[in-house]
Write a protein that holds these residues in place. Structure first.
Motif, PDB file in Angstrom:
ATOM      1  N   GLY A 159     -11.670  -2.894  -6.376  1.00 33.46           N
ATOM      2  CA  GLY A 159     -11.223  -2.323  -5.117  1.00 33.46           C
ATOM      3  C   GLY A 159     -10.548  -0.982  -5.306  1.00 33.46           C
ATOM      4  N   THR A 160     -10.071  -0.417  -4.198  1.00 38.96           N
ATOM      5  CA  THR A 160      -9.314   0.831  -4.243  1.00 38.96           C
ATOM      6  C   THR A 160      -7.861   0.543  -4.630  1.00 38.96           C
TER       7      THR A 160
ATOM      8  N   CYS B  73      -3.537   0.964  -8.685  1.00 39.87           N
ATOM      9  CA  CYS B  73      -4.696   1.802  -8.382  1.00 39.87           C
ATOM     10  C   CYS B  73      -4.897   2.765  -9.544  1.00 39.87           C
TER      11      CYS B  73
ATOM     12  N   ILE C 104      -7.968   8.386  -4.753  1.00 38.74           N
ATOM     13  CA  ILE C 104      -7.902   7.227  -5.624  1.00 38.74           C
ATOM     14  C   ILE C 104      -9.311   6.846  -6.073  1.00 38.74           C
ATOM     15  N   ARG C 105      -9.428   6.454  -7.329  1.00 37.28           N
ATOM     16  CA  ARG C 105     -10.717   6.031  -7.867  1.00 37.28           C
ATOM     17  C   ARG C 105     -10.959   4.558  -7.531  1.00 37.28           C
ATOM     18  N   GLU C 106     -12.081   4.273  -6.915  1.00 42.70           N
ATOM     19  CA  GLU C 106     -12.438   2.894  -6.563  1.00 42.70           C
ATOM     20  C   GLU C 106     -13.242   2.255  -7.692  1.00 42.70           C
ATOM     21  N   THR C 107     -12.990   0.979  -7.947  1.00 40.21           N
ATOM     22  CA  THR C 107     -13.735   0.216  -8.951  1.00 40.21           C
ATOM     23  C   THR C 107     -14.188  -1.100  -8.325  1.00 40.21           C
ATOM     24  N   ASN C 108     -14.794  -1.961  -9.125  1.00 38.69           N
ATOM     25  CA  ASN C 108     -15.192  -3.275  -8.621  1.00 38.69           C
ATOM     26  C   ASN C 108     -13.985  -4.139  -8.254  1.00 38.69           C
TER      27      ASN C 108
ATOM     28  N   ASN D 243       0.803  -1.234   0.000  1.00 36.87           N
ATOM     29  CA  ASN D 243       0.000   0.000   0.000  1.00 36.87           C
ATOM     30  C   ASN D 243       0.832   1.278   0.000  1.00 36.87           C
TER      31      ASN D 243
END
Length: 391
Positions: free
Chosen positions: A193-194, A375, A187-191, A175
């Motif tokens: 994850g972050t 990410c 950060i842009r989160e998607t399916n 991380n």
């Protein structure tokens, strides 16, 4: 009369430096013309000038947002008087309600919309092939980016222009890339994850999470808005194989535009469908592989063969689209466009996912391990951060 101190301007939070001074103004039927001390001439229409009045009645001083609406003045509005003040401002008294507007010379020149000025303001990406990026790959040190705003700005400008940068000596603690990404924005989160872990696993819902060869692609073309920036941080990579392959999609599109104009037209006009399906989600988007702006300049590439749905365009477009698509893929296989890079522990590559196609060779875990973390940060955040730092 207001001082020319930029801190008193309410047109924007951005200061506009005075590089040229207006020396004359002449009135026309629907516009006025300013002559500058470098002999440049700027035409500004009366409607445009009234629309951009910066007084406190027209612009909210706290937010810099426009309160005035252009429909509240006559279409044929004209100046009752217009002149250049002793402090080099354009001052206009309007024939409607005797409203007075003052225009800062730095702001006016920055917003000149002559053809020459518009061309000069057009952003020019540094488009690259294998030879150029091998010689010019922007490299930056994580410590400098994290601690110094000047180094941060330099990195972000090169990331914007080249679409690809390497950040070295990032901590290999899991991380750690969050600290670098947060120097830009959230950060842009998607399916996925972050933060997503790129490593082989038994229950993979993407080819990225296997040890297989991953063909050239942009991430998530299945979304209405593809992620802008992609971060790939190497925690460990002592497996055999797994080299990263990167290609400037703008370079491929440029080559097609110059040498295969019909194929360029097909890929930038006829849409394709992209699907990303698993047990819990079903994302789909239909769009062109090459996206152009109003000047027919390439601004985005959208491509992932393993996520592409069936071609579903009218019959007369089917063969031309297949021909163009085959051409694009064939060009990405040519060595002159392919940049190979093996990520080592502590390396972080950051690239424009709506421009740079990336791939990975297959790897063998029998003799080592390979673990990357990734990410996304949207391109809007990159550009916003650059502008704020440049103030």
């Amino acid at each position: 009369m207001q001082s020319l101190d930029n801190s008193l301007e309410i047109a924007s939070f951005t200061p506009y430096h005075i590089k040229q001074l207006p020396i004359d103004v002449s009135l026309n039927d629907a516009s006025l013309t300013i002559t500058w001390d470098d002999d440049h001439k700027s035409e500004f229409h009366y409607l445009w000038l009234r629309d951009n009045c910066h007084c406190s009645k027209c612009i909210a001083q706290l937010t810099r947002e426009q309160m005035f609406e252009i429909c509240d003045v006559p279409l044929e509005i004209k100046p009752a008087e217009a002149y250049i003040s002793d402090e080099h401002r354009l001052v206009i008294t309007w024939d409607h309600q005797a409203h007075i507007s003052h225009f800062h010379p730095g702001w006016l020149r920055s917003h000149c919309y002559s053809e020459a000025s518009l061309q000069a303001k057009q952003w020019q990406p540094k488009i690259w092939d294998k030879a150029r990026i091998q010689a010019e790959l922007p490299k930056h040190q994580a410590k400098e980016i994290l601690q110094d705003d000047a180094s941060l700005l330099n990195w972000l400008r090169e990331l914007r222009d080249y679409g690809l940068t390497l950040v070295e000596q990032v901590s290999t603690e899991p991380n750690s890339l969050i600290n670098v990404a947060n120097r830009i924005s959230f950060i842009r989160e998607t399916n996925f994850g972050t933060i997503f872990n790129v490593q082989a696993k038994a229950d993979a819902n993407s080819a990225a999470y296997t040890d297989l060869r991953l063909p050239l692609h942009t991430d998530l073309p299945t979304r209405e808005l593809q992620p802008g920036l992609q971060f790939l941080h190497c925690l460990v990579n002592d497996a055999e194989g797994g080299e990263s392959i990167l290609i400037d999609g703008f370079k491929i599109a440029q080559h097609m535009k110059e040498h295969y104009s019909d194929d360029f037209h097909s890929l930038s006009t006829f849409p394709m469908s992209f699907y990303n399906k698993d047990k819990l989600t079903d994302y789909r988007f239909r769009g062109t592989a090459i996206v152009t702006d109003s000047n027919n300049e390439v601004v985005e590439v959208r491509l992932a063969n393993f996520l592409r749905g069936p071609i579903d365009v009218p019959a007369h477009q089917t063969v031309p689209l297949y021909q163009a698509y085959r051409r694009f893929i064939a060009l990405t296989r040519e060595p002159q466009f392919q940049f190979f890079y093996r990520l080592n522990a502590g390396d972080l590559i950051v690239f424009d996912n709506r421009r740079v196609l990336h791939a990975r060779n297959a790897f063998n875990l029998e003799k080592g391990h390979r673990h990357l973390q990734g990410c996304y940060v949207d391109r809007d955040e990159l550009l916003s951060r650059i502008r704020v730092l440049e103030r």
